[in-house]
Design a protein around this motif. Structure first.
Motif, PDB file in Angstrom:
ATOM      1  N   GLU A  50       0.826  -1.210   0.000  1.00  0.00           N
ATOM      2  CA  GLU A  50       0.000   0.000   0.000  1.00  0.00           C
ATOM      3  C   GLU A  50       0.861   1.262   0.000  1.00  0.00           C
ATOM      4  O   GLU A  50       0.567   2.227  -0.707  1.00  0.00           O
ATOM      5  N   GLU A  51       1.951   1.259   0.782  1.00  0.00           N
ATOM      6  CA  GLU A  51       2.852   2.412   0.805  1.00  0.00           C
ATOM      7  C   GLU A  51       3.525   2.608  -0.551  1.00  0.00           C
ATOM      8  O   GLU A  51       3.666   3.734  -1.032  1.00  0.00           O
ATOM      9  N   TRP A  52       3.930   1.521  -1.181  1.00  0.00           N
ATOM     10  CA  TRP A  52       4.571   1.579  -2.496  1.00  0.00           C
ATOM     11  C   TRP A  52       3.605   2.136  -3.536  1.00  0.00           C
ATOM     12  O   TRP A  52       3.954   3.019  -4.317  1.00  0.00           O
ATOM     13  N   ASP A  53       2.378   1.619  -3.551  1.00  0.00           N
ATOM     14  CA  ASP A  53       1.371   2.095  -4.504  1.00  0.00           C
ATOM     15  C   ASP A  53       1.063   3.566  -4.290  1.00  0.00           C
ATOM     16  O   ASP A  53       0.912   4.327  -5.259  1.00  0.00           O
ATOM     17  N   ALA A  54       0.964   3.988  -3.022  1.00  0.00           N
ATOM     18  CA  ALA A  54       0.681   5.395  -2.729  1.00  0.00           C
ATOM     19  C   ALA A  54       1.821   6.286  -3.210  1.00  0.00           C
ATOM     20  O   ALA A  54       1.596   7.354  -3.777  1.00  0.00           O
ATOM     21  N   ARG A  55       3.054   5.850  -3.027  1.00  0.00           N
ATOM     22  CA  ARG A  55       4.206   6.636  -3.462  1.00  0.00           C
ATOM     23  C   ARG A  55       4.293   6.699  -4.982  1.00  0.00           C
ATOM     24  O   ARG A  55       4.620   7.728  -5.560  1.00  0.00           O
ATOM     25  N   SER A  57       1.850   6.494  -7.107  1.00  0.00           N
ATOM     26  CA  SER A  57       0.709   7.142  -7.743  1.00  0.00           C
ATOM     27  C   SER A  57       0.886   8.658  -7.850  1.00  0.00           C
ATOM     28  O   SER A  57       0.113   9.327  -8.527  1.00  0.00           O
ATOM     29  N   VAL A  58       1.902   9.200  -7.223  1.00  0.00           N
ATOM     30  CA  VAL A  58       2.153  10.642  -7.270  1.00  0.00           C
ATOM     31  C   VAL A  58       2.923  10.973  -8.543  1.00  0.00           C
ATOM     32  O   VAL A  58       3.988  10.430  -8.805  1.00  0.00           O
TER      33      VAL A  58
END
Length: 111
Positions: A50-55, A57-58
């Motif tokens: 989840e942290e990887w995907d959030a990072r 997606s920016v």
């Protein structure tokens, strides 16, 4: 006189390690971390999905100050292409070529 010496010896605090600590020092025993140390620890631990995907997606626009080129950067550094019209593409290339030439001239000492 010996009675006074014996009395003063018993009144003196005992030196050496003690298992009893005052309440004030108990609070100071734990490590105190600065914000920089906390961020280093955070950077060292593995990321969750989840942290990887959030990072990732920016997406941000980054301008190179020397050449004036603007690029789309995704997440930690992947460069993305931007779809533009033919006229806009020519304008971008013209501006980039001009700025590249100026940068070259400045570095070589011509200007």
């Amino acid at each position: 006189m010996k009675a006074q010496e014996a009395k003063s010896r018993t009144e003196e605090p005992l030196h050496g390690p003690s298992l009893e600590l005052p309440q004030e020092s108990l609070e100071e025993i734990g490590p105190v971390l600065t914000d920089e140390q906390k961020s280093r620890i955070q950077a060292m631990k593995p990321m969750t999905k989840e942290e990887w995907d959030a990072r990732q997606s920016v997406i941000r626009r980054v301008m190179d100050p020397e050449t004036g080129r603007v690029r789309l950067i995704k997440g930690d550094g992947e460069v993305l292409e931007e779809i533009v019209s033919r006229d806009r593409h020519r304008e971008i290339n013209k501006q980039a070529t001009t700025n590249d030439g100026l940068t070259f001239q400045m570095r070589s000492g011509i200007i």
